[in-house]
Design a protein around this motif. Structure first.
Motif, PDB file in Angstrom:
ATOM      1  N   ILE A  53       0.842  -1.202   0.000  1.00 12.16           N
ATOM      2  CA  ILE A  53       0.000   0.000   0.000  1.00 12.16           C
ATOM      3  C   ILE A  53       0.873   1.247   0.000  1.00 12.16           C
ATOM      4  CG2 ILE A  53      -1.582   1.360   1.443  1.00 12.16           C
ATOM      5  CD1 ILE A  53      -2.904  -1.347   2.205  1.00 12.16           C
ATOM      6  N   LEU A  54       1.940   1.243   0.797  1.00 10.71           N
ATOM      7  CA  LEU A  54       2.843   2.395   0.825  1.00 10.71           C
ATOM      8  C   LEU A  54       3.530   2.592  -0.522  1.00 10.71           C
ATOM      9  CD1 LEU A  54       4.460   2.012   4.357  1.00 10.71           C
ATOM     10  CD2 LEU A  54       2.805   3.731   3.618  1.00 10.71           C
ATOM     11  N   LYS A  55       3.933   1.489  -1.153  1.00 10.19           N
ATOM     12  CA  LYS A  55       4.554   1.590  -2.476  1.00 10.19           C
ATOM     13  C   LYS A  55       3.555   2.128  -3.496  1.00 10.19           C
ATOM     14  CE  LYS A  55       7.973  -2.085  -1.986  1.00 10.19           C
ATOM     15  NZ  LYS A  55       8.388  -3.412  -2.450  1.00 10.19           N
ATOM     16  N   ASN A  56       2.325   1.611  -3.463  1.00 10.27           N
ATOM     17  CA  ASN A  56       1.298   2.085  -4.395  1.00 10.27           C
ATOM     18  C   ASN A  56       1.009   3.566  -4.173  1.00 10.27           C
ATOM     19  OD1 ASN A  56       1.081  -0.464  -5.469  1.00 10.27           O
ATOM     20  ND2 ASN A  56      -0.821  -0.963  -4.431  1.00 10.27           N
ATOM     21  N   HIS A  57       0.965   3.988  -2.913  1.00  8.38           N
ATOM     22  CA  HIS A  57       0.713   5.397  -2.610  1.00  8.38           C
ATOM     23  C   HIS A  57       1.822   6.274  -3.171  1.00  8.38           C
ATOM     24  CE1 HIS A  57       0.683   9.063  -0.096  1.00  8.38           C
ATOM     25  NE2 HIS A  57      -0.628   8.931  -0.217  1.00  8.38           N
ATOM     26  N   LEU A  58       3.054   5.834  -3.026  1.00  5.52           N
ATOM     27  CA  LEU A  58       4.187   6.593  -3.543  1.00  5.52           C
ATOM     28  C   LEU A  58       4.145   6.668  -5.066  1.00  5.52           C
ATOM     29  CD1 LEU A  58       6.708   8.099  -2.657  1.00  5.52           C
ATOM     30  CD2 LEU A  58       7.958   5.950  -2.760  1.00  5.52           C
ATOM     31  N   GLN A  59       3.801   5.560  -5.717  1.00  6.64           N
ATOM     32  CA  GLN A  59       3.686   5.544  -7.182  1.00  6.64           C
ATOM     33  C   GLN A  59       2.593   6.500  -7.639  1.00  6.64           C
ATOM     34  OE1 GLN A  59       2.803   1.399  -7.487  1.00  6.64           O
ATOM     35  NE2 GLN A  59       4.826   0.874  -8.265  1.00  6.64           N
ATOM     36  N   LEU A  60       1.445   6.412  -7.008  1.00  5.08           N
ATOM     37  CA  LEU A  60       0.316   7.250  -7.400  1.00  5.08           C
ATOM     38  C   LEU A  60       0.614   8.723  -7.130  1.00  5.08           C
ATOM     39  CD1 LEU A  60      -2.494   7.276  -8.584  1.00  5.08           C
ATOM     40  CD2 LEU A  60      -3.408   6.919  -6.294  1.00  5.08           C
ATOM     41  N   GLN A  61       1.258   9.020  -6.011  1.00  3.38           N
ATOM     42  CA  GLN A  61       1.597  10.404  -5.695  1.00  3.38           C
ATOM     43  C   GLN A  61       2.550  10.984  -6.729  1.00  3.38           C
ATOM     44  OE1 GLN A  61       0.132  12.210  -3.149  1.00  3.38           O
ATOM     45  NE2 GLN A  61       1.033  13.868  -4.315  1.00  3.38           N
ATOM     46  N   ALA A  62       3.524  10.193  -7.167  1.00  2.53           N
ATOM     47  CA  ALA A  62       4.456  10.656  -8.200  1.00  2.53           C
ATOM     48  C   ALA A  62       3.707  10.931  -9.506  1.00  2.53           C
ATOM     49  CB  ALA A  62       5.567   9.631  -8.421  1.00  2.53           C
ATOM     50  N   LEU A  99      12.112  12.526 -11.688  1.00  4.37           N
ATOM     51  CA  LEU A  99      11.800  12.449 -10.255  1.00  4.37           C
ATOM     52  C   LEU A  99      12.510  11.263  -9.609  1.00  4.37           C
ATOM     53  CD1 LEU A  99       7.969  13.211 -10.152  1.00  4.37           C
ATOM     54  CD2 LEU A  99       9.813  14.645  -9.290  1.00  4.37           C
ATOM     55  N   ALA A 100      12.516  10.141 -10.300  1.00  6.61           N
ATOM     56  CA  ALA A 100      13.162   8.940  -9.763  1.00  6.61           C
ATOM     57  C   ALA A 100      14.667   9.135  -9.622  1.00  6.61           C
ATOM     58  CB  ALA A 100      12.855   7.740 -10.648  1.00  6.61           C
ATOM     59  N   SER A 101      15.258   9.915 -10.504  1.00  6.33           N
ATOM     60  CA  SER A 101      16.705  10.111 -10.440  1.00  6.33           C
ATOM     61  C   SER A 101      17.110  10.944  -9.224  1.00  6.33           C
ATOM     62  CB  SER A 101      17.213  10.775 -11.723  1.00  6.33           C
ATOM     63  OG  SER A 101      16.821  12.132 -11.787  1.00  6.33           O
ATOM     64  N   TYR A 102      16.186  11.722  -8.662  1.00  5.63           N
ATOM     65  CA  TYR A 102      16.496  12.552  -7.504  1.00  5.63           C
ATOM     66  C   TYR A 102      16.126  11.897  -6.178  1.00  5.63           C
ATOM     67  CZ  TYR A 102      17.480  16.509 -10.507  1.00  5.63           C
ATOM     68  OH  TYR A 102      18.034  17.340 -11.442  1.00  5.63           O
ATOM     69  N   ASN A 103      15.343  10.850  -6.222  1.00  7.18           N
ATOM     70  CA  ASN A 103      14.857  10.253  -4.987  1.00  7.18           C
ATOM     71  C   ASN A 103      14.921   8.733  -5.096  1.00  7.18           C
ATOM     72  OD1 ASN A 103      13.351   9.331  -2.802  1.00  7.18           O
ATOM     73  ND2 ASN A 103      11.853  10.975  -2.943  1.00  7.18           N
ATOM     74  N   ASP A 104      15.768   8.103  -4.285  1.00 10.66           N
ATOM     75  CA  ASP A 104      15.922   6.651  -4.332  1.00 10.66           C
ATOM     76  C   ASP A 104      14.637   5.931  -3.953  1.00 10.66           C
ATOM     77  OD1 ASP A 104      18.528   6.820  -5.144  1.00 10.66           O
ATOM     78  OD2 ASP A 104      19.360   6.661  -3.115  1.00 10.66           O
ATOM     79  N   GLU A 105      13.882   6.511  -3.027  1.00 14.59           N
ATOM     80  CA  GLU A 105      12.626   5.883  -2.606  1.00 14.59           C
ATOM     81  C   GLU A 105      11.654   5.815  -3.788  1.00 14.59           C
ATOM     82  OE1 GLU A 105       9.402   6.217   1.041  1.00 14.59           O
ATOM     83  OE2 GLU A 105      10.866   7.803   0.740  1.00 14.59           O
ATOM     84  N   ASP A 106      11.566   6.902  -4.562  1.00 13.78           N
ATOM     85  CA  ASP A 106      10.730   6.894  -5.764  1.00 13.78           C
ATOM     86  C   ASP A 106      11.294   5.934  -6.802  1.00 13.78           C
ATOM     87  OD1 ASP A 106       8.929   8.725  -4.796  1.00 13.78           O
ATOM     88  OD2 ASP A 106       9.823  10.442  -5.819  1.00 13.78           O
TER      89      ASP A 106
END
Length: 147
Positions: A53-62, A99-106
């Motif tokens: 759920i946390l991963k999906n939330h991060l994907q959707l937020q991006a 965005l992914a290149s600036y944030n490892d979590e993303d």
């Protein structure tokens, strides 16, 4: 008074034979797992679901942030060739990549690292996000203007 371990002098005791068998060891393991709530299957599944759920939330937020930014800049979302081998995959995918290149979590959960069915990058998802943003803008305008 004799204990069960001393039945028949302990040599042919059915209980002692049972203790040494694999069924008994499996039963003991199952009982220990049942008592140990941290290893209980529901807790393991719940932890996995929370992580997903946390991963999906991060994907959707991006994806939402990307659509919102491109919309406010009056940029097109989709490109002509959005295949992974394309040099320019369209504004939406290129901005997500940035965005992914600036944030490892993303970077760990979006685009190629996302599960196949939960990338939140399809044209339909982009249109739905855009529709939600448009509805919010309309609602805000109506509240300012009044009925």
């Amino acid at each position: 008074m004799r204990t069960w371990k001393k039945v028949n002098d302990g040599k042919k005791c059915a209980f002692l034979k049972h203790i040494g068998c694999s069924q008994h060891r499996n039963g003991i393991t199952f009982e220990e797992n049942l008592i140990n709530q941290a290893r209980h299957i529901e807790n393991i599944i719940l932890k996995q679901n929370k992580a997903q759920i946390l991963k999906n939330h991060l994907q959707l937020q991006a994806s939402i942030d990307t659509v919102r930014w491109l919309t406010f800049q009056a940029c097109a979302l989709q490109g002509h060739d959005e295949t992974p081998n394309s040099k320019n995959r369209g504004n939406f995918l290129q901005l997500l990549k940035l965005l992914a290149s600036y944030n490892d979590e993303d970077a760990n959960v979006i685009l190629e690292n996302a599960l196949y069915n939960s990338k939140y990058t399809s044209g339909d998802i982009q249109k739905e996000i855009l529709s939600i943003i448009a509805n919010k803008v309309r609602k805000h305008i109506r509240s300012e203007v009044g009925d």
